[in-house]
Design a protein around this motif. Structure first.
Motif, PDB file in Angstrom:
ATOM      1  N   TRP A 173       0.995  -1.673   0.001  1.00 36.37           N
ATOM      2  CA  TRP A 173      -0.197  -0.137   0.170  1.00 36.37           C
ATOM      3  C   TRP A 173       0.593   1.687   0.253  1.00 36.37           C
ATOM      4  N   SER A 174       2.161   1.232   0.379  1.00 36.87           N
ATOM      5  CA  SER A 174       3.031   2.284  -0.212  1.00 36.87           C
ATOM      6  C   SER A 174       3.584   2.454  -0.818  1.00 36.87           C
ATOM      7  N   ALA A 175       3.050   2.254  -1.736  1.00 36.75           N
ATOM      8  CA  ALA A 175       3.534   2.049  -3.551  1.00 36.75           C
ATOM      9  C   ALA A 175       2.405   2.769  -4.336  1.00 36.75           C
ATOM     10  N   ARG A 176       1.347   3.136  -3.230  1.00 37.41           N
ATOM     11  CA  ARG A 176       0.034   3.412  -3.977  1.00 37.41           C
ATOM     12  C   ARG A 176      -0.639   4.878  -3.706  1.00 37.41           C
ATOM     13  N   PRO A 177      -0.905   5.627  -4.563  1.00 40.58           N
ATOM     14  CA  PRO A 177      -1.771   5.011  -5.745  1.00 40.58           C
ATOM     15  C   PRO A 177      -0.626   5.190  -7.154  1.00 40.58           C
ATOM     16  N   TYR A 178      -0.368   4.580  -7.777  1.00 44.52           N
ATOM     17  CA  TYR A 178       0.842   4.146  -8.414  1.00 44.52           C
ATOM     18  C   TYR A 178       1.135   5.928  -9.084  1.00 44.52           C
ATOM     19  N   GLY A 179       2.967   5.273  -8.880  1.00 47.27           N
ATOM     20  CA  GLY A 179       3.550   6.481  -8.999  1.00 47.27           C
ATOM     21  C   GLY A 179       4.137   7.957  -8.205  1.00 47.27           C
ATOM     22  N   GLU A 180       3.144   6.892  -7.046  1.00 46.03           N
ATOM     23  CA  GLU A 180       3.198   7.791  -5.772  1.00 46.03           C
ATOM     24  C   GLU A 180       4.435   7.146  -4.633  1.00 46.03           C
ATOM     25  N   ALA A 181       5.264   6.018  -5.237  1.00 46.43           N
ATOM     26  CA  ALA A 181       5.672   4.976  -3.917  1.00 46.43           C
ATOM     27  C   ALA A 181       6.204   5.871  -2.920  1.00 46.43           C
ATOM     28  N   SER A 182       6.342   6.167  -2.186  1.00 41.45           N
ATOM     29  CA  SER A 182       7.175   6.040  -0.759  1.00 41.45           C
ATOM     30  C   SER A 182       8.216   5.619  -0.673  1.00 41.45           C
ATOM     31  N   PHE A 183       8.719   4.757  -0.935  1.00 41.93           N
ATOM     32  CA  PHE A 183       9.355   4.368  -0.975  1.00 41.93           C
ATOM     33  C   PHE A 183      10.654   4.871  -2.018  1.00 41.93           C
ATOM     34  N   ASN A 184      10.550   5.032  -2.802  1.00 40.90           N
ATOM     35  CA  ASN A 184      11.192   5.458  -4.251  1.00 40.90           C
ATOM     36  C   ASN A 184      11.976   6.424  -3.844  1.00 40.90           C
ATOM     37  N   ASP A 185      13.236   6.493  -3.770  1.00 38.78           N
ATOM     38  CA  ASP A 185      14.559   6.857  -3.471  1.00 38.78           C
ATOM     39  C   ASP A 185      14.615   6.963  -2.219  1.00 38.78           C
ATOM     40  N   LYS A 186      13.959   6.671  -1.334  1.00 48.66           N
ATOM     41  CA  LYS A 186      14.363   6.752  -0.171  1.00 48.66           C
ATOM     42  C   LYS A 186      15.323   5.337   0.425  1.00 48.66           C
ATOM     43  N   PRO A 187      16.331   6.349   0.822  1.00 47.92           N
ATOM     44  CA  PRO A 187      17.361   5.226   1.582  1.00 47.92           C
ATOM     45  C   PRO A 187      16.428   4.780   2.916  1.00 47.92           C
ATOM     46  N   THR A 188      17.437   3.600   2.760  1.00 46.40           N
ATOM     47  CA  THR A 188      16.607   2.522   3.742  1.00 46.40           C
ATOM     48  C   THR A 188      17.564   1.372   3.985  1.00 46.40           C
ATOM     49  N   ALA A 189      16.985   1.541   5.681  1.00 42.64           N
ATOM     50  CA  ALA A 189      18.249  -0.092   6.343  1.00 42.64           C
ATOM     51  C   ALA A 189      16.956  -0.737   6.644  1.00 42.64           C
ATOM     52  N   VAL A 190      18.054  -1.958   6.534  1.00 41.34           N
ATOM     53  CA  VAL A 190      16.988  -3.552   7.087  1.00 41.34           C
ATOM     54  C   VAL A 190      17.564  -3.855   8.494  1.00 41.34           C
ATOM     55  N   VAL A 191      17.308  -4.251   9.410  1.00 39.37           N
ATOM     56  CA  VAL A 191      17.548  -5.324  10.606  1.00 39.37           C
ATOM     57  C   VAL A 191      16.453  -6.417  11.180  1.00 39.37           C
ATOM     58  N   GLY A 192      16.609  -6.502  11.498  1.00 35.13           N
ATOM     59  CA  GLY A 192      15.976  -7.845  12.175  1.00 35.13           C
ATOM     60  C   GLY A 192      16.552  -8.781  13.247  1.00 35.13           C
ATOM     61  N   THR A 193      15.232  -9.295  13.616  1.00 31.77           N
ATOM     62  CA  THR A 193      15.464 -10.206  15.034  1.00 31.77           C
ATOM     63  C   THR A 193      14.624 -11.039  15.140  1.00 31.77           C
ATOM     64  N   SER A 194      14.884 -12.173  15.282  1.00 29.67           N
ATOM     65  CA  SER A 194      14.135 -13.984  16.390  1.00 29.67           C
ATOM     66  C   SER A 194      14.972 -13.766  17.062  1.00 29.67           C
ATOM     67  N   GLN A 195      14.149 -15.130  17.685  1.00 37.55           N
ATOM     68  CA  GLN A 195      14.783 -15.971  18.361  1.00 37.55           C
ATOM     69  C   GLN A 195      16.107 -17.037  18.023  1.00 37.55           C
ATOM     70  N   GLY A 196      15.524 -17.350  16.440  1.00 40.48           N
ATOM     71  CA  GLY A 196      16.458 -18.687  15.453  1.00 40.48           C
ATOM     72  C   GLY A 196      17.778 -17.896  15.502  1.00 40.48           C
ATOM     73  N   GLY A 197      18.807 -19.024  14.746  1.00 40.47           N
ATOM     74  CA  GLY A 197      19.965 -19.067  14.908  1.00 40.47           C
ATOM     75  C   GLY A 197      20.474 -18.496  14.071  1.00 40.47           C
ATOM     76  N   ILE A 198      19.446 -17.873  13.043  1.00 43.28           N
ATOM     77  CA  ILE A 198      20.273 -17.277  11.445  1.00 43.28           C
ATOM     78  C   ILE A 198      19.362 -15.861  11.561  1.00 43.28           C
ATOM     79  N   ALA A 199      18.515 -15.513  12.682  1.00 45.83           N
ATOM     80  CA  ALA A 199      18.016 -14.469  13.047  1.00 45.83           C
ATOM     81  C   ALA A 199      17.485 -13.792  12.119  1.00 45.83           C
ATOM     82  N   THR A 200      16.855 -14.336  11.338  1.00 45.26           N
ATOM     83  CA  THR A 200      15.859 -13.220  10.153  1.00 45.26           C
ATOM     84  C   THR A 200      16.384 -13.564   8.770  1.00 45.26           C
ATOM     85  N   ALA A 201      18.044 -13.367   8.908  1.00 50.21           N
ATOM     86  CA  ALA A 201      18.615 -13.516   7.231  1.00 50.21           C
ATOM     87  C   ALA A 201      17.422 -14.017   6.165  1.00 50.21           C
TER      88      ALA A 201
END
Ligand SMILES: Cc1cc2nc3c(=O)[nH]c(=O)nc-3n(C[C@H](O)[C@H](O)[C@H](O)COP(=O)(O)O)c2cc1C
Length: 116
Positions: A19-47
């Protein structure tokens, strides 16, 4: 920051990104610097989940930080009730990701960074 569900991302996060990419042509993440981080109890820890998330963000033309990657294995007490990170090594590592994101912002959108 995302948990991993069944080696992917939670459905609600995917739906929100769609939904962040609607309406068409107005995607919120377009050209936005973005970092991804995750956490879980599992050994691969969201990889695995993070690889899916990176693919989705790239589809929306986000400028996804390549390194550092953030795979945080959640152990009892690592995070406080209010989200405080109780382990100094983990906190320092998370700070290094934020610093790398700030550098990416400065490289890609210098006009958006307020002068200090
Ligand atoms: C439906 C479901 C699927 C999950 N799948 C994974 C998984 O594939 N890998 C993993 O490391 N953790 C998995 N988890 C654990 C979550 O990543 C997370 O650590 C856990 O749900 C605690 O976070 P929460 O309180 O925000 O739900 C799963 C959890 C749920 C509810």
């Amino acid at each position: 920051m995302t948990p991993e569900y069944s080696r992917s991302i939670p459905g609600v996060l995917k739906n929100a990104l769609d939904w962040s990419a609607r309406p068409y042509g107005e995607a919120s993440f377009n050209d936005k610097p973005t970092a991804v981080v995750g956490t879980s109890q599992g050994g691969i820890a969201t990889a695995a989940g993070q690889q899916h998330l990176r693919s989705v963000l790239l589809h929306y033309n986000a400028l996804v930080l390549g390194q550092p990657e953030g795979y945080i294995q959640s152990t009892p007490g690592l995070f406080g009730e209010d989200g405080t990170v109780n382990d100094e090594g983990t906190a320092a590592f998370l700070r290094s990701i934020i610093e790398a994101l700030v550098t990416l912002v400065e490289r890609t959108a210098p006009a958006a960074v307020p002068a200090v």
